[in-house]
Design a protein around this motif. Structure first.
Motif, PDB file in Angstrom:
ATOM      1  N   GLY A  86     127.052  19.667 120.268  1.00  0.00           N
ATOM      2  CA  GLY A  86     126.052  20.786 120.081  1.00  0.00           C
ATOM      3  C   GLY A  86     125.470  20.517 118.533  1.00  0.00           C
ATOM      4  O   GLY A  86     124.576  21.409 117.999  1.00  0.00           O
ATOM      5  N   LEU A  87     125.767  19.359 118.036  1.00  0.00           N
ATOM      6  CA  LEU A  87     125.178  18.780 116.753  1.00  0.00           C
ATOM      7  C   LEU A  87     123.485  18.699 117.004  1.00  0.00           C
ATOM      8  O   LEU A  87     123.038  17.892 118.023  1.00  0.00           O
ATOM      9  N   GLU A  88     122.694  19.411 116.295  1.00  0.00           N
ATOM     10  CA  GLU A  88     121.166  19.101 116.444  1.00  0.00           C
ATOM     11  C   GLU A  88     120.449  19.314 115.078  1.00  0.00           C
ATOM     12  O   GLU A  88     121.240  19.646 114.060  1.00  0.00           O
ATOM     13  N   GLY A  89     119.329  19.064 115.055  1.00  0.00           N
ATOM     14  CA  GLY A  89     118.401  19.360 113.941  1.00  0.00           C
ATOM     15  C   GLY A  89     118.979  18.366 112.957  1.00  0.00           C
ATOM     16  O   GLY A  89     118.991  17.070 113.108  1.00  0.00           O
ATOM     17  N   THR A  90     118.681  18.761 111.548  1.00  0.00           N
ATOM     18  CA  THR A  90     118.845  18.151 110.271  1.00  0.00           C
ATOM     19  C   THR A  90     120.467  17.582 110.250  1.00  0.00           C
ATOM     20  O   THR A  90     120.591  16.282 109.878  1.00  0.00           O
ATOM     21  N   PRO A  91     121.435  18.122 110.626  1.00  0.00           N
ATOM     22  CA  PRO A  91     122.566  17.714 110.419  1.00  0.00           C
ATOM     23  C   PRO A  91     122.951  16.540 111.571  1.00  0.00           C
ATOM     24  O   PRO A  91     123.572  15.463 111.309  1.00  0.00           O
ATOM     25  N   LYS A  92     122.028  16.435 112.893  1.00  0.00           N
ATOM     26  CA  LYS A  92     122.169  15.268 113.602  1.00  0.00           C
ATOM     27  C   LYS A  92     121.588  14.201 113.099  1.00  0.00           C
ATOM     28  O   LYS A  92     122.063  13.117 113.003  1.00  0.00           O
ATOM     29  N   LYS A  93     120.512  14.366 112.290  1.00  0.00           N
ATOM     30  CA  LYS A  93     119.697  13.130 111.669  1.00  0.00           C
ATOM     31  C   LYS A  93     120.880  12.535 110.301  1.00  0.00           C
ATOM     32  O   LYS A  93     121.026  11.439 110.545  1.00  0.00           O
ATOM     33  N   LEU A  94     121.474  13.570 109.961  1.00  0.00           N
ATOM     34  CA  LEU A  94     122.295  13.012 108.838  1.00  0.00           C
ATOM     35  C   LEU A  94     123.387  12.309 109.269  1.00  0.00           C
ATOM     36  O   LEU A  94     123.886  11.374 108.490  1.00  0.00           O
ATOM     37  N   VAL A  95     123.869  12.771 110.390  1.00  0.00           N
ATOM     38  CA  VAL A  95     125.268  12.141 111.007  1.00  0.00           C
ATOM     39  C   VAL A  95     124.770  10.672 111.334  1.00  0.00           C
ATOM     40  O   VAL A  95     125.491   9.841 111.240  1.00  0.00           O
ATOM     41  N   LEU A  96     123.542  10.735 112.018  1.00  0.00           N
ATOM     42  CA  LEU A  96     123.075   9.491 112.630  1.00  0.00           C
ATOM     43  C   LEU A  96     122.970   8.506 111.293  1.00  0.00           C
ATOM     44  O   LEU A  96     123.475   7.415 111.507  1.00  0.00           O
ATOM     45  N   ALA A  97     122.328   8.890 110.324  1.00  0.00           N
ATOM     46  CA  ALA A  97     122.138   8.230 109.095  1.00  0.00           C
ATOM     47  C   ALA A  97     123.243   7.418 108.480  1.00  0.00           C
ATOM     48  O   ALA A  97     123.746   6.280 108.168  1.00  0.00           O
ATOM     49  N   VAL A  98     124.440   8.586 108.384  1.00  0.00           N
ATOM     50  CA  VAL A  98     125.757   8.125 107.821  1.00  0.00           C
ATOM     51  C   VAL A  98     126.516   7.164 108.573  1.00  0.00           C
ATOM     52  O   VAL A  98     127.078   6.178 108.249  1.00  0.00           O
ATOM     53  N   LEU A  99     126.600   7.441 110.207  1.00  0.00           N
ATOM     54  CA  LEU A  99     127.160   6.709 111.033  1.00  0.00           C
ATOM     55  C   LEU A  99     126.617   5.124 111.020  1.00  0.00           C
ATOM     56  O   LEU A  99     127.322   4.221 111.105  1.00  0.00           O
ATOM     57  N   SER A 100     125.438   5.118 111.031  1.00  0.00           N
ATOM     58  CA  SER A 100     124.588   3.853 111.005  1.00  0.00           C
ATOM     59  C   SER A 100     124.751   2.995 109.797  1.00  0.00           C
ATOM     60  O   SER A 100     125.030   1.997 110.093  1.00  0.00           O
ATOM     61  N   LEU A 101     124.868   3.808 108.559  1.00  0.00           N
ATOM     62  CA  LEU A 101     125.003   2.982 107.429  1.00  0.00           C
ATOM     63  C   LEU A 101     126.708   2.509 107.536  1.00  0.00           C
ATOM     64  O   LEU A 101     126.669   1.468 106.913  1.00  0.00           O
ATOM     65  N   ALA A 102     127.452   3.454 107.845  1.00  0.00           N
ATOM     66  CA  ALA A 102     128.647   2.865 108.017  1.00  0.00           C
ATOM     67  C   ALA A 102     129.001   1.596 108.836  1.00  0.00           C
ATOM     68  O   ALA A 102     129.706   0.724 108.685  1.00  0.00           O
TER      69      ALA A 102
END
Length: 121
Positions: A86-102
């Motif tokens: 159910g992750l969506e919106g800004t948290p979804k974008k933030l998680v994608l950015a953090v995981l991508s950087l990691a």
């Protein structure tokens, strides 16, 4: 009856890459396990032996692809599991950015170590 939900679009690129990396990881993990537990027993694995294996271009490329496939498969899997929850919106974008950087940092560090182990620094 509950509907089945998946963040993967069936037949989409993410769906396909998740399956390709899974198959690749199974094969290369078996090779890696065989190489380091049967050909070279754990007690015989040394730093010099690792340097020798990594200096072989085929082994080096295989291990770097193993790293890239594992990082992508893991990051993509975690991201899609969170989206499925159910992750969506800004948290979804933030998680994608953090995981991508990691994932990028993991691959960069791994390639740096592989190059050093191969003696190409």
């Amino acid at each position: 009856m509950a509907e089945r939900y998946s963040s993967f679009t069936r037949g989409g690129t993410g769906w396909l890459l998740q399956r390709i990396t899974a198959a690749f990881l199974v094969v290369v993990l078996a090779f890696h396990f065989f190489q380091l537990h049967f050909v070279n027993h754990a007690a015989e694995v040394t730093f010099a032996g690792t340097q020798e294996r990594m200096s072989t271009i085929g082994y080096f490329v295989t291990m770097v692809l193993f790293l890239v496939a594992g990082a992508f498969h893991g990051v993509n899997g975690v991201y899609n599991a969170l989206v499925n929850q159910g992750l969506e919106g800004t948290p979804k974008k933030l998680v994608l950015a953090v995981l991508s950087l990691a994932g990028i940092a993991l691959v960069a560090q791994g390639v740096w170590v592989a190059v050093a182990m191969a003696g190409w620094t």
